[in-house]
Design a protein around this motif. Structure first.
Motif, mmCIF file in Angstrom:
data_model
loop_
_atom_site.group_PDB
_atom_site.id
_atom_site.type_symbol
_atom_site.label_atom_id
_atom_site.label_comp_id
_atom_site.label_asym_id
_atom_site.label_seq_id
_atom_site.Cartn_x
_atom_site.Cartn_y
_atom_site.Cartn_z
ATOM 1 N N HIS A 28 -28.875 -11.527 -12.350
ATOM 2 C CA HIS A 28 -27.648 -10.725 -12.297
ATOM 3 C C HIS A 28 -26.417 -11.518 -11.877
ATOM 4 C CE1 HIS A 28 -28.828 -6.642 -13.409
ATOM 5 N NE2 HIS A 28 -30.043 -7.062 -13.071
ATOM 6 N N LEU A 29 -26.577 -12.730 -11.408
ATOM 7 C CA LEU A 29 -25.421 -13.530 -11.008
ATOM 8 C C LEU A 29 -24.406 -13.699 -12.140
ATOM 9 C CD1 LEU A 29 -24.073 -15.071 -8.711
ATOM 10 C CD2 LEU A 29 -25.427 -17.066 -9.369
ATOM 11 N N PRO A 30 -24.789 -14.112 -13.352
ATOM 12 C CA PRO A 30 -23.780 -14.214 -14.414
ATOM 13 C C PRO A 30 -23.205 -12.858 -14.814
ATOM 14 C CG PRO A 30 -25.964 -14.771 -15.270
ATOM 15 C CD PRO A 30 -26.101 -14.609 -13.791
ATOM 16 N N LEU A 31 -23.995 -11.806 -14.693
ATOM 17 C CA LEU A 31 -23.492 -10.464 -15.001
ATOM 18 C C LEU A 31 -22.449 -10.036 -13.963
ATOM 19 C CD1 LEU A 31 -26.895 -8.788 -15.920
ATOM 20 C CD2 LEU A 31 -25.103 -9.533 -17.508
ATOM 21 N N ALA A 32 -22.678 -10.385 -12.708
ATOM 22 C CA ALA A 32 -21.713 -10.059 -11.646
ATOM 23 C C ALA A 32 -20.401 -10.809 -11.869
ATOM 24 C CB ALA A 32 -22.307 -10.401 -10.280
ATOM 25 N N ARG A 33 -20.506 -12.077 -12.233
ATOM 26 C CA ARG A 33 -19.287 -12.849 -12.523
ATOM 27 C C ARG A 33 -18.538 -12.240 -13.705
ATOM 28 N NH1 ARG A 33 -22.361 -18.034 -11.035
ATOM 29 N NH2 ARG A 33 -21.400 -18.521 -9.026
ATOM 30 N N ALA A 34 -19.262 -11.903 -14.754
ATOM 31 C CA ALA A 34 -18.638 -11.314 -15.949
ATOM 32 C C ALA A 34 -18.002 -9.967 -15.629
ATOM 33 C CB ALA A 34 -19.667 -11.174 -17.069
ATOM 34 N N ALA A 35 -18.551 -9.242 -14.652
ATOM 35 C CA ALA A 35 -18.001 -7.940 -14.263
ATOM 36 C C ALA A 35 -16.790 -8.079 -13.348
ATOM 37 C CB ALA A 35 -19.080 -7.100 -13.577
ATOM 38 N N GLY A 36 -16.468 -9.306 -12.930
ATOM 39 C CA GLY A 36 -15.273 -9.522 -12.128
ATOM 40 C C GLY A 36 -15.514 -9.764 -10.658
ATOM 41 N N LEU A 37 -16.749 -9.912 -10.234
ATOM 42 C CA LEU A 37 -17.012 -10.217 -8.832
ATOM 43 C C LEU A 37 -16.599 -11.663 -8.569
ATOM 44 C CD1 LEU A 37 -18.221 -8.383 -6.617
ATOM 45 C CD2 LEU A 37 -20.364 -9.593 -6.936
ATOM 46 N N PRO A 74 -18.594 1.740 -12.058
ATOM 47 C CA PRO A 74 -17.990 0.513 -12.595
ATOM 48 C C PRO A 74 -18.960 -0.664 -12.521
ATOM 49 C CG PRO A 74 -16.424 1.656 -11.182
ATOM 50 C CD PRO A 74 -17.750 2.346 -11.007
ATOM 51 N N LYS A 75 -18.968 -1.493 -13.550
ATOM 52 C CA LYS A 75 -19.893 -2.631 -13.637
ATOM 53 C C LYS A 75 -19.761 -3.573 -12.440
ATOM 54 C CE LYS A 75 -21.917 -1.431 -17.366
ATOM 55 N NZ LYS A 75 -23.028 -0.524 -17.100
ATOM 56 N N GLU A 96 -23.025 -4.398 -10.253
ATOM 57 C CA GLU A 96 -23.555 -5.759 -10.108
ATOM 58 C C GLU A 96 -23.480 -6.241 -8.658
ATOM 59 O OE1 GLU A 96 -25.367 -7.228 -12.236
ATOM 60 O OE2 GLU A 96 -24.917 -6.024 -14.012
ATOM 61 N N MET A 97 -22.450 -5.832 -7.928
ATOM 62 C CA MET A 97 -22.372 -6.168 -6.511
ATOM 63 C C MET A 97 -23.567 -5.568 -5.772
ATOM 64 S SD MET A 97 -19.630 -4.954 -3.594
ATOM 65 C CE MET A 97 -20.058 -3.240 -3.875
ATOM 66 N N LEU A 98 -23.908 -4.338 -6.105
ATOM 67 C CA LEU A 98 -25.030 -3.680 -5.439
ATOM 68 C C LEU A 98 -26.353 -4.355 -5.780
ATOM 69 C CD1 LEU A 98 -23.996 0.055 -5.842
ATOM 70 C CD2 LEU A 98 -23.671 -1.440 -3.852
ATOM 71 N N VAL A 99 -26.514 -4.780 -7.026
ATOM 72 C CA VAL A 99 -27.743 -5.480 -7.402
ATOM 73 C C VAL A 99 -27.883 -6.752 -6.572
ATOM 74 C CG1 VAL A 99 -28.984 -6.660 -9.257
ATOM 75 C CG2 VAL A 99 -27.788 -4.514 -9.740
ATOM 76 N N LEU A 100 -26.795 -7.522 -6.447
ATOM 77 C CA LEU A 100 -26.858 -8.748 -5.654
ATOM 78 C C LEU A 100 -27.111 -8.442 -4.178
ATOM 79 C CD1 LEU A 100 -24.053 -10.998 -7.211
ATOM 80 C CD2 LEU A 100 -26.509 -10.933 -7.750
#
Length: 178
Positions: free
Chosen positions: A83-92, A59-60, A64-68
């Motif tokens: 990756h911060l905006p990607l993590a937000r967009a993925a629901g983190l 799951p995205k 993205e959580m793992l990347v951060l």
């Protein structure tokens, strides 16, 4: 290591740069700038990264959580910022992002997300995963996703090492995704 001038690239580097530009990334940037010095390594790594980022069943939000998580472990500002905006967009959540920034456990993880987090934290801290953490990962994520969790951490650790060595600056706000 800045981008070499186009007229100084070897034929192999030019071909590798064209292939990465034609793919989902659309440009040679971030870790691929220093990696271009070794075009074969760059191409192999970017194919692995393309699978992890664009095709893995992980799951995205977990990805993205793992990347951060890895970015903070390596003090890697390019990966964190990109990756911060990607993590937000993925629901983190903002709370989870703040916790990761402080190198703390996010407070609001679902069981599968917690499992992925635990696997990577144990690996980075102890170079191994306990049987209990592994068994929980298999139960909550499944074998393929457990492998993809580990490979994601390894891939982004590799990119972090490359960029830390090359002193890659964070991306400009205008070049961020999303």
């Amino acid at each position: 290591m800045p981008m070499p001038p186009a007229d100084e690239l070897s034929a192999e580097q030019q071909a590798a740069a064209r292939r990465i530009t034609a793919g989902p990334r659309g440009a040679v940037f971030g870790p691929f700038v220093p990696l271009l010095r070794s075009p074969q390594a760059m191409e192999h790594l970017q194919r692995l990264g393309a699978y992890l980022r664009f095709a893995s069943p992980l799951p995205k939000k977990i990805f993205e959580m793992l990347v951060l998580l890895v970015a903070r472990k390596w003090d890697q500002d390019f990966e964190w910022t990109y990756h911060l905006p990607l993590a937000r967009a993925a629901g983190l959540s903002d709370e989870s992002i703040a916790a990761l920034s402080r190198r703390s456990t996010p407070p609001d993880l679902a069981p599968s997300e917690q499992s992925a987090y635990d696997i990577v934290v144990e690996l980075l801290a102890h170079k191994a995963v306990s049987d209990a953490t592994f068994d929980a990962g298999i139960e909550l994520l499944g074998p393929q996703s457990v492998v993809d969790v580990v490979v994601t951490a390894g891939y982004y650790s590799t990119l972090a090492m490359v960029m830390n060595t090359a002193q890659t600056p964070p991306p400009a706000p205008t070049s961020l995704p999303g």
